[in-house]
Design a protein around this motif. Sequence first.
Motif, short mmCIF file in Angstrom:
data_model
loop_
_atom_site.label_atom_id
_atom_site.label_comp_id
_atom_site.label_asym_id
_atom_site.label_seq_id
_atom_site.Cartn_x
_atom_site.Cartn_y
_atom_site.Cartn_z
N TRP A 299 -3.88 -24.67 20.53
CA TRP A 299 -2.56 -24.03 19.92
C TRP A 299 -3.72 -22.57 18.88
N ILE A 300 -2.62 -22.37 18.34
CA ILE A 300 -2.86 -20.94 16.84
C ILE A 300 -3.58 -21.80 16.02
N THR A 301 -2.90 -22.78 15.17
CA THR A 301 -4.15 -23.61 14.25
C THR A 301 -4.76 -23.87 13.91
N GLY A 302 -5.62 -24.73 16.07
CA GLY A 302 -6.58 -24.75 15.61
C GLY A 302 -7.73 -23.72 16.00
N VAL A 376 2.25 -27.80 8.30
CA VAL A 376 2.08 -26.55 9.52
C VAL A 376 2.96 -26.94 10.94
N GLY A 377 3.66 -26.17 11.43
CA GLY A 377 4.27 -26.03 12.68
C GLY A 377 5.26 -26.30 12.52
N GLU A 378 6.61 -26.96 11.63
CA GLU A 378 7.91 -26.67 11.86
C GLU A 378 8.22 -27.11 10.67
N PRO A 379 9.83 -26.93 9.98
CA PRO A 379 10.50 -27.64 9.32
C PRO A 379 10.11 -28.93 8.78
N ASP A 401 2.66 -27.00 2.23
CA ASP A 401 3.90 -26.34 3.43
C ASP A 401 3.53 -24.96 3.88
N THR A 402 2.95 -24.72 5.12
CA THR A 402 2.59 -23.43 5.63
C THR A 402 2.97 -23.19 6.92
N TRP A 403 4.08 -21.61 6.54
CA TRP A 403 5.20 -21.03 7.19
C TRP A 403 3.76 -20.03 7.90
N TRP A 404 3.61 -20.41 9.55
CA TRP A 404 3.40 -19.15 10.19
C TRP A 404 3.77 -19.01 11.59
N GLN A 405 2.77 -18.59 12.21
CA GLN A 405 3.14 -18.14 13.98
C GLN A 405 1.81 -17.61 14.87
N THR A 406 1.47 -18.20 15.74
CA THR A 406 0.65 -17.85 16.41
C THR A 406 0.86 -15.87 16.65
N GLU A 407 1.87 -15.47 16.29
CA GLU A 407 2.12 -13.64 15.76
C GLU A 407 1.23 -13.80 14.75
N THR A 408 1.41 -14.24 14.11
CA THR A 408 1.45 -13.45 12.13
C THR A 408 -0.66 -13.66 12.03
N PHE A 488 10.07 -8.53 12.78
CA PHE A 488 11.18 -9.81 12.98
C PHE A 488 10.26 -11.06 13.76
N THR A 489 9.96 -12.48 12.78
CA THR A 489 9.85 -13.73 12.64
C THR A 489 10.37 -14.74 14.43
N GLY A 490 11.62 -14.39 14.56
CA GLY A 490 12.45 -15.06 14.95
C GLY A 490 13.11 -16.12 14.31
N ARG A 502 11.95 -20.67 2.47
CA ARG A 502 12.74 -22.28 2.82
C ARG A 502 12.45 -21.52 4.28
N ILE A 503 12.10 -22.10 5.49
CA ILE A 503 12.60 -21.65 6.62
C ILE A 503 13.33 -22.58 7.44
N THR A 504 14.58 -22.51 7.69
CA THR A 504 15.22 -23.30 8.60
C THR A 504 14.57 -23.59 9.89
N LEU A 511 12.59 -23.48 20.75
CA LEU A 511 12.38 -24.92 20.65
C LEU A 511 11.36 -25.14 20.05
N ASN A 512 11.45 -25.60 18.77
CA ASN A 512 10.10 -26.60 18.82
C ASN A 512 10.29 -27.30 18.52
N VAL A 513 9.42 -28.58 19.61
CA VAL A 513 9.26 -29.84 19.64
C VAL A 513 8.44 -30.33 19.16
N HIS A 516 5.36 -27.89 18.47
CA HIS A 516 5.15 -27.18 19.94
C HIS A 516 6.60 -25.91 20.01
N ARG A 517 5.46 -24.61 20.79
CA ARG A 517 6.96 -24.36 20.62
C ARG A 517 7.04 -23.52 22.44
N ILE A 518 8.78 -24.01 22.25
CA ILE A 518 8.32 -23.93 23.62
C ILE A 518 10.51 -23.43 24.42
#
Length: 638
Positions: A299-302, A376-379, A401-408, A488-490, A502-504, A511-513, A516-518
């Motif tokens: 994953w991107i975090t790794g 990281v990964g979800e709220p 509490d680190t918010w980010w994405q594969t894209e960022t 746009f982050t989605g 606060r990312i909701t 989905l965020n399972v 993991h993004r699915i």
Amino acid sequence: MSYPYQIRTADQYKTAYEKSVNDPEGFWSEIASSFLWRKKWDKVLEWDFKKPTIKWFAGGKLNITENCIDRHLDTLGNKPAIIWEPNDPEEHHRVLTYRELYTKVCQFANVLKNNGVKKGDRVCIYMGMVPELAIAVLACARIGAIHSVVFGGFSAQSIADRLQDAKAEFVITCDGAFRGNKEIPLKSVIDDALVQCSFVKRVIVLTRTRTPVSMIKGRDVWWEDEIKRVETQGNPECVAEEMDAEDMLFILYTSGSTGKPKGVVHTVGGYMVYTNYSFVNVFQYQPGDVYFCTADIGWITGHSYIVYGPLSAGGTSLMFEGIPTWPDAGRFWQIVDKYKVNILYTAPTAIRSLMGFGLDPLKDRSLDSLKVLGTVGEPINEEAWHWYDEHIGKKKCPIVDTWWQTETGGILISNLAGVTPAKPAHATLPLPGVQPVLVDENGKEITGNSVSGNLCIKFPWPGMLRTTYGDHERCRQNYFATYENLYFTGDGCLRDEAGNYRITGRVDDVLNVSGHRIGTAEVENAINMHAGVVESAVVGYPHDIKGQGIYAFVIYQGAHGDDASLARKDITQTVSRIIGAIAKPDKIQFVSGLPKTRSGKIMRRILRKIAEGELDKLGDTSTLLDPAVVEEIAKGKL
Ligand code: 6R9
């Protein structure tokens, strides 16, 4: 190693932030000057979100591995770069110093060359969490090959899709991987994938589990044999390839709201500067700290915070092969004590799952070495935040509490450990260089505080994606077309009275399972592959441990129809085959129809409410083609 750009006080954060907005080029050029460049850049930034084109440090020449390894050899040669803890606590751990990492990366880079890999070639890496995974990644970067790591939980079909999309002719894998009490036959999954990918020329296989594997003559070679061959060739060095700052470093596939995963592309220069800068500032890494990120390099975090961020900072990165609950739920804590971990970075889903085991696994664990905790990964819900704070951090470790994405590419919104204040369940403030905005449905910026909207970023940062591999238009459509001149982050987001974010959660069909993004469309496509399925609709629902669970509504007319439990298992198998076990639905409800508008669109809003159990909040169903179907579905809710 010193970090002249490390922010140490709240005032310094303010000053850095202001400078980054008023003079972004000056700001980033100063930071980038701390790195090793073969040739300095001509221009710090060129950008146009309309196209989009984003270029950082254009004309600059470098190799990221010289920054992650070579430049540390003089001062940190004998210091641990990677500490590896095996799945089985009885097995011996490994430590790779920067010197050893250098040797191994050079050796394997030569292996790649011997096998015909050249600059710009795509190399798919499908391995468990062993040090050789990091070595393979860095070896690709050393010779300018583009790595595309695929998480070990993805199926043969998913790998084949990715290999085809990236046109990757090279694969690096292991015979198998250990995860908890399971052995995952990685090479055998690769063999299944390659049935559809005859363009793959070479597969390099590392021995890990001694699982029997088939080795195809002319295509498959053993990692160990290839290393021996390099050793007999007698050249231990591998001169790093000179890369342009904007050359591709890697592709990482991630799910979006459409069926097919996208190959997010990151480039060398900006990604390096940004992962390093964010690592050093968010975690407040100090030389000598032992840093443990529990993510998988798949994953991107790794990528950003096990490999590139920590190593470019000369840090010690702990890599763990196993899972948090094996052999027991105290495994993370045992590792923290064993290596005196100072910084621990994990996911809310792991915290929630460990919370469920109570405090017993913490008995006899000191956890005294910990200074900083991250998620990281979800709220993160407040209950999990407080448990982490009290029982792991003993109320003395700031939580980021680190918010980010594969894209960022790296962390965009987070407090800086001990420097800017934390607030439970809030990612809080943007990092310097990051300009978040909230917009309403029409793209109008929502100003002021105590507001909510869709989260966008209005100015480029060095770590952002540059394109989606092989399909630039898709990148534009997905991220830059929803709102003019904005990324746009989605994600949906609140900004509190003090300006904390606060990312909701996602506002699209992602989905965020378990972090993991699915994509729901991806799961639906997989379910629909099953011969008996007529149609399906997938939504998320709140799940105590996973954050979100996968709920599938399925119209079914196939075999085993008289045995719902078997039919469900058949469908689950199909999803495992097509995507991988991570996408298996938690609940499958058989229905006779799906709620559709008169134009034939599935009304997911209604299905979501049913899955969430909010049956009294279904809203207006009168515009549906067949309102009666809703009642039937609601009655049958699982
Ligand atoms: C790094 C990573 C990205 C999505 C993202 C958002 C969610 C990540 C979060 C968070 C709330 C946080 N997300 N971190 N939500 N608070 N601290 O996870 O990348 O796998 O691409 O997922 O994860 O919804 O849009 P990725």
